[in-house]
Enzyme design. Sequence first.
Site, PDB file in Angstrom:
ATOM      1  N   GLY A 117      39.179   4.610  33.600  1.00 26.50           N
ATOM      2  CA  GLY A 117      39.927   6.299  32.760  1.00 26.50           C
ATOM      3  C   GLY A 117      40.835   6.421  33.734  1.00 26.50           C
ATOM      4  CG  ASN A 118      43.034   8.991  32.331  1.00 23.26           C
ATOM      5  OD1 ASN A 118      42.943   9.528  31.719  1.00 23.26           O
ATOM      6  ND2 ASN A 118      43.673   7.449  31.277  1.00 23.26           N
ATOM      7  CG  HIS A 119      40.649  11.849  38.141  1.00 20.98           C
ATOM      8  ND1 HIS A 119      39.154  11.932  37.939  1.00 20.98           N
ATOM      9  CD2 HIS A 119      41.342  10.678  38.936  1.00 20.98           C
ATOM     10  CE1 HIS A 119      38.767  11.104  39.392  1.00 20.98           C
ATOM     11  NE2 HIS A 119      40.552  10.738  39.451  1.00 20.98           N
ATOM     12  CB  SER A 120      43.006  13.539  31.443  1.00 19.96           C
ATOM     13  OG  SER A 120      43.997  14.070  29.506  1.00 19.96           O
ATOM     14  CB  ALA A 172      46.118  10.360  30.490  1.00 20.92           C
TER      15      ALA A 172
END
Length: 403
Positions: free
Chosen positions: A212-215, A280
Amino acid sequence: MSVLSGKKIVLGVTAGIAAYKTTYLVRLFVKSGAEVKVVMTPSAKEFVTPLTLSTLSKNEVHSSFTNEEDDNAQWNNHVALALWADLFVIAPATANTLSKMAHGTCDNLLLAVYLSAKCPVYYAPAMDLDMYQHPSTKATFKTLASFGNIQIPATHGELASGLVGQGRMAEPEDILAFLEAEIGKNLPLKGKKIVITAGPTYEAIDPVRFIGNHSSGKMGYAIADEAANLGAEVILVSGPSHVVLKNSFVNTISVLSAKEMYVAVHEHFNTCDVAILSAAVADYRSKTVASEKIKKKEGALILQLEKTDDILASLGKIKTNQFLVGFALETQNELENAKSKLEKKNLDLIVLNSLKDKGAGFKGDTNKVTFITKDNKVVPFSVKPKTEVAKDILQYILQQIHA
Ligand code: CTP
């Protein structure tokens, strides 16, 4: 959320039996998120007390040009009050006050506010059936319509006199619904459908792990909120996000992976007018997803990744009349990279944010963006709250689609 949310309403109360219903009306306005200030005619105070209305509206109620009880009597500034208002609603509106409005009479504060108001004026007549039918009343309605004042029609039913006929003030719920519909139909994005993506995507590795990512989703949610406030039908396709959006005009479709986001966006793209892809999206996912939790072993674990489909690029390939907006998050050669994305993905606008800029990026409440337009214009903005960035984006789109 109501289209009245954030609106400043001056409610003018005149001396009709229906004045008691304004207590409910004020509550409904406040509940819908509006700020309310009440002005009354002096005789209206015999039907409902200023104390009740000031308590419910959380604002002082005025009915005269000065505060009489006060030795250092202060002028109640009718001009300031009129200019403060986004809308002036007179309910109940008696035959007497309506006639004075039609003729420019200014013998009380409410009428002075009316004559000073530049905002839309709505009035809800309340009177006995014969008064309602009188040619003089009909002429008054005609004159007020010629001033641009909008009538919230009286209804048929039992009247204070005991007679039955037309002249009952519209019920508070109906006044609210009338105003919402009127304001809604004049909104600049009314009739437009906008698809927005927001948040990260989670690409599963096994039942408990993902890439995943920090969005945070804050940017996309702010755009969705603003688009709905401008009257658009909004489809928000969101990856996992903690943002709570209290806007009932936004239809949120929750997804997890890039694949799910792709399907949801394509389902609505053909029928939309604008698509704004701020999510994102993971560029890669695990080639295989383990059906059981992967156990730790000696040595390294090698995951093979495969590309996800680029949703934005896929829309660029099939778009007809849709206005297509992409985001670019860059760390180097920002302008150059963003410009090449705009061309490669066949976009109408790309919103660039650089991780090098203070106040820009994923988790914060602010962003610093630069617009790059289809005709190669570069428009930089200062750091501002994401809610303001959302406004800038939608104002630009509005200019373009109405041009
Ligand atoms: N995007 C998308 N689908 C993907 C990847 C990205 O719709 N699978 C969209 C994003 O929502 C954003 C834009 O493409 O609007 C730019 O994403 P970005 O990750 O910055 O660009 P990429 O094209 O993925 O290129 P790179 O990662 O090399 O910068």
